[in-house]
Design a protein around this motif. Structure first.
Motif, PDB file in Angstrom:
ATOM      1  N   ILE A  31      50.713  52.925  40.947  1.00 16.02           N
ATOM      2  CA  ILE A  31      51.362  53.009  39.635  1.00 16.02           C
ATOM      3  C   ILE A  31      51.147  54.362  38.970  1.00 16.02           C
ATOM      4  O   ILE A  31      51.691  54.639  37.915  1.00 16.02           O
ATOM      5  CB  ILE A  31      50.895  51.878  38.674  1.00 16.02           C
ATOM      6  CG1 ILE A  31      49.366  51.839  38.578  1.00 16.02           C
ATOM      7  CG2 ILE A  31      51.450  50.529  39.109  1.00 16.02           C
ATOM      8  CD1 ILE A  31      48.846  50.867  37.530  1.00 16.02           C
ATOM      9  N   VAL A  39      46.280  55.870  41.160  1.00 19.61           N
ATOM     10  CA  VAL A  39      45.999  54.602  40.488  1.00 19.61           C
ATOM     11  C   VAL A  39      46.922  53.551  41.095  1.00 19.61           C
ATOM     12  O   VAL A  39      48.129  53.766  41.209  1.00 19.61           O
ATOM     13  CB  VAL A  39      46.219  54.683  38.963  1.00 19.61           C
ATOM     14  CG1 VAL A  39      45.903  53.345  38.302  1.00 19.61           C
ATOM     15  CG2 VAL A  39      45.377  55.785  38.330  1.00 19.61           C
ATOM     16  N   ALA A  62      43.572  47.822  37.228  1.00 22.63           N
ATOM     17  CA  ALA A  62      44.023  49.126  37.700  1.00 22.63           C
ATOM     18  C   ALA A  62      42.902  49.691  38.581  1.00 22.63           C
ATOM     19  O   ALA A  62      41.734  49.590  38.229  1.00 22.63           O
ATOM     20  CB  ALA A  62      44.317  50.051  36.530  1.00 22.63           C
ATOM     21  N   ILE A  95      40.076  52.189  27.172  1.00 23.27           N
ATOM     22  CA  ILE A  95      40.198  51.383  28.394  1.00 23.27           C
ATOM     23  C   ILE A  95      38.790  51.083  28.914  1.00 23.27           C
ATOM     24  O   ILE A  95      37.925  51.948  28.903  1.00 23.27           O
ATOM     25  CB  ILE A  95      41.089  52.089  29.441  1.00 23.27           C
ATOM     26  CG1 ILE A  95      41.820  51.080  30.316  1.00 23.27           C
ATOM     27  CG2 ILE A  95      40.302  53.029  30.338  1.00 23.27           C
ATOM     28  CD1 ILE A  95      43.145  50.646  29.824  1.00 23.27           C
ATOM     29  N   THR A 114      39.439  49.293  36.509  1.00 21.91           N
ATOM     30  CA  THR A 114      39.489  49.146  35.050  1.00 21.91           C
ATOM     31  C   THR A 114      40.461  48.032  34.679  1.00 21.91           C
ATOM     32  O   THR A 114      41.205  47.541  35.527  1.00 21.91           O
ATOM     33  CB  THR A 114      39.970  50.435  34.350  1.00 21.91           C
ATOM     34  OG1 THR A 114      41.334  50.674  34.722  1.00 21.91           O
ATOM     35  CG2 THR A 114      39.120  51.637  34.704  1.00 21.91           C
ATOM     36  N   TYR A 116      43.755  46.316  33.194  1.00 14.00           N
ATOM     37  CA  TYR A 116      45.152  46.693  33.398  1.00 14.00           C
ATOM     38  C   TYR A 116      45.914  46.561  32.079  1.00 14.00           C
ATOM     39  O   TYR A 116      45.749  45.589  31.357  1.00 14.00           O
ATOM     40  CB  TYR A 116      45.775  45.779  34.461  1.00 14.00           C
ATOM     41  CG  TYR A 116      47.211  46.104  34.760  1.00 14.00           C
ATOM     42  CD1 TYR A 116      47.541  47.221  35.494  1.00 14.00           C
ATOM     43  CD2 TYR A 116      48.228  45.282  34.292  1.00 14.00           C
ATOM     44  CE1 TYR A 116      48.862  47.537  35.759  1.00 14.00           C
ATOM     45  CE2 TYR A 116      49.561  45.588  34.557  1.00 14.00           C
ATOM     46  CZ  TYR A 116      49.866  46.719  35.286  1.00 14.00           C
ATOM     47  OH  TYR A 116      51.167  47.028  35.543  1.00 14.00           O
ATOM     48  N   ALA A 117      46.721  47.557  31.747  1.00 14.14           N
ATOM     49  CA  ALA A 117      47.544  47.505  30.529  1.00 14.14           C
ATOM     50  C   ALA A 117      48.996  47.264  30.935  1.00 14.14           C
ATOM     51  O   ALA A 117      49.608  48.117  31.581  1.00 14.14           O
ATOM     52  CB  ALA A 117      47.398  48.803  29.744  1.00 14.14           C
ATOM     53  N   LEU A 214      47.277  54.042  27.108  1.00 16.31           N
ATOM     54  CA  LEU A 214      47.945  52.895  27.718  1.00 16.31           C
ATOM     55  C   LEU A 214      48.218  51.852  26.650  1.00 16.31           C
ATOM     56  O   LEU A 214      47.569  51.833  25.605  1.00 16.31           O
ATOM     57  CB  LEU A 214      47.069  52.308  28.826  1.00 16.31           C
ATOM     58  CG  LEU A 214      46.785  53.264  29.977  1.00 16.31           C
ATOM     59  CD1 LEU A 214      45.700  52.705  30.886  1.00 16.31           C
ATOM     60  CD2 LEU A 214      48.050  53.540  30.776  1.00 16.31           C
TER      61      LEU A 214
HETATM   62  N1  ADE Z   1      46.397  53.743  34.755  1.00 16.82           N
HETATM   63  C1  ADE Z   1      47.683  54.012  34.948  1.00 16.82           C
HETATM   64  N2  ADE Z   1      48.420  52.971  34.603  1.00 16.82           N
HETATM   65  C2  ADE Z   1      47.580  52.006  34.167  1.00 16.82           C
HETATM   66  C3  ADE Z   1      47.747  50.702  33.657  1.00 16.82           C
HETATM   67  N3  ADE Z   1      48.946  50.170  33.492  1.00 16.82           N
HETATM   68  N4  ADE Z   1      46.655  50.025  33.273  1.00 16.82           N
HETATM   69  C4  ADE Z   1      45.466  50.573  33.427  1.00 16.82           C
HETATM   70  N5  ADE Z   1      45.238  51.785  33.920  1.00 16.82           N
HETATM   71  C5  ADE Z   1      46.297  52.501  34.279  1.00 16.82           C
END
Ligand code: ADE
Length: 348
Positions: A31, A39, A62, A95, A114, A116-117, A214
């Motif tokens: 993504i 990522v 993520a 985040i 991490t 995810y957003a 994000l």
């Molecule tokens: N890094 C890039 N896109 C992300 C997402 N949607 N959520 C978390 N980290 C990211």
């Protein structure tokens, strides 16, 4: 006074409780792709604490990895980012780290996980909502010239519409996924809150921009990529990619950072002003008409970004303070938060 967190990185630990077993991590589509890494979206399987019977939830996450899996320098950078993220407390506008896969690092398997957003990065989100944007700020006549600037930089008198002044058509827009002026104000305050928190660590971000914020499905902004705190400290860091020079984000950088590679809370505040500009233009490129090689002279002559159409005069005044040539005169993030809260109280 504490040293910046990246200068303490050698003394930071990676606590074992963050370790994730590789078999619990499902890696899906890519993504994002940064200067040093990729990522991917993925899922973390974990025991559901609410469930009595053995039941696993699949949490969307993520997953960050290095561009070349056997590159020691890249791995060291990602490990430093991991340790910094472990040391920073949770905050709703930053985040947060879920964990990492580190046991097979020597074999090139190293993942930082991490939350995810769902709505991706703020820049693309703003641009996607341009067509359906619901503006509640109206023009109040002739622009006034701001005499504090060398080059006439007019301030357009604008005010928010109160609910009873809104037309039938604007009031009846479906709430939900579309954006309105109050969403933009909310993003501005949320990012200031997250930056105030990071500045207190102290952690200097160095690359605050709408692309590095994000956004979740409930319109919560989360500042990302703050752990890469060393990236621009010297020429080596941004030349790491194939040994080639990678462009610095000069349109977001305070002039003194462009010259000295020094970053402080006050240079982050400059970038925050640029991020506000991106927010209130729904994702315009800063200084779109100015080529990179003319930017330094443009700023030196006192010129700044113009007042965005969807931006109240008082918020444009805040932006311009963030872009004061002297860092000492710029507000800090605590002042930005107070200013925004006072503005919301007065105008809402
Ligand atoms: N890094 C890039 N896109 C992300 C997402 N949607 N959520 C978390 N980290 C990211």
């Amino acid at each position: 006074k504490l040293l910046p967190i990246e200068e303490r990185a050698d003394y930071l630990r990676y606590p074992e409780e963050f370790e994730i077993a590789r078999e619990n991590l499902e890696i899906c589509e890519k993504i994002g792709s940064g200067m040093f890494g990729f990522v991917n979206k993925g899922y973390l399987s974990m025991a559901d604490p609410k469930s009595q019977i053995e039941y696993k939830t699949r949490l969307p996450v993520a997953i960050k990895s290095t561009k070349k899996s056997f590159d020691m320098e890249l791995q060291t950078m990602l490990f430093e980012e991991l340790k910094i993220m472990c040391a920073i407390e949770k905050h709703p506008n930053v985040i947060s780290l879920i964990g990492a896969v580190t046991t097979n690092m020597r074999k090139g398997e190293f993942y930082l996980v991490t939350e995810y957003a769902d709505n991706g990065d703020l820049l693309n989100y703003l641009r996607k909502h341009r067509e359906t944007f619901h503006n509640t700020l109206i023009d109040m006549g002739e622009p006034v010239i701001d005499e504090n600037y060398l080059v006439p930089n007019s301030i357009k008198k604008k005010k928010y519409l109160f609910d009873d002044q809104q037309t039938e058509s604007t009031r009846l827009l479906p709430s939900g996924d579309h954006l309105s002026t109050s969403d933009l104000l909310s993003f501005a305050l949320q990012i200031a809150n997250g930056m105030e928190f990071l500045a207190a660590v102290p952690c200097v971000h160095r690359d605050l921009a709408a692309r590095n914020v994000l956004i979740t499905s409930s319109k919560i902004c989360r500042i990302a990529d703050f752990g890469l705190a060393k990236r621009y400290t010297d020429k080596n860091y941004y030349r790491i990619k194939n040994g080639k020079q990678v462009n610095l984000p000069v349109r977001w950088m305070a002039p003194e950072s462009v010259q000295t590679y020094k970053f402080t809370e006050k240079t982050d505040v400059w970038s925050y002003g640029i991020t506000l500009y991106e927010i209130f233009t729904l994702g315009n490129r800063p200084y779109a008409q100015v080529p990179n090689e003319q930017l330094e002279e443009f700023l030196r002559s006192g010129m700044r970004n113009e007042q965005p159409e969807y931006c109240h005069d008082d918020l444009y005044a805040l932006m311009k303070n963030c872009w004061h040539k002297s860092p000492d005169v710029r507000p800090n993030f605590n002042t930005c938060v107070h200013y925004l809260k006072a503005h919301l109280k007065e105008c809402a």
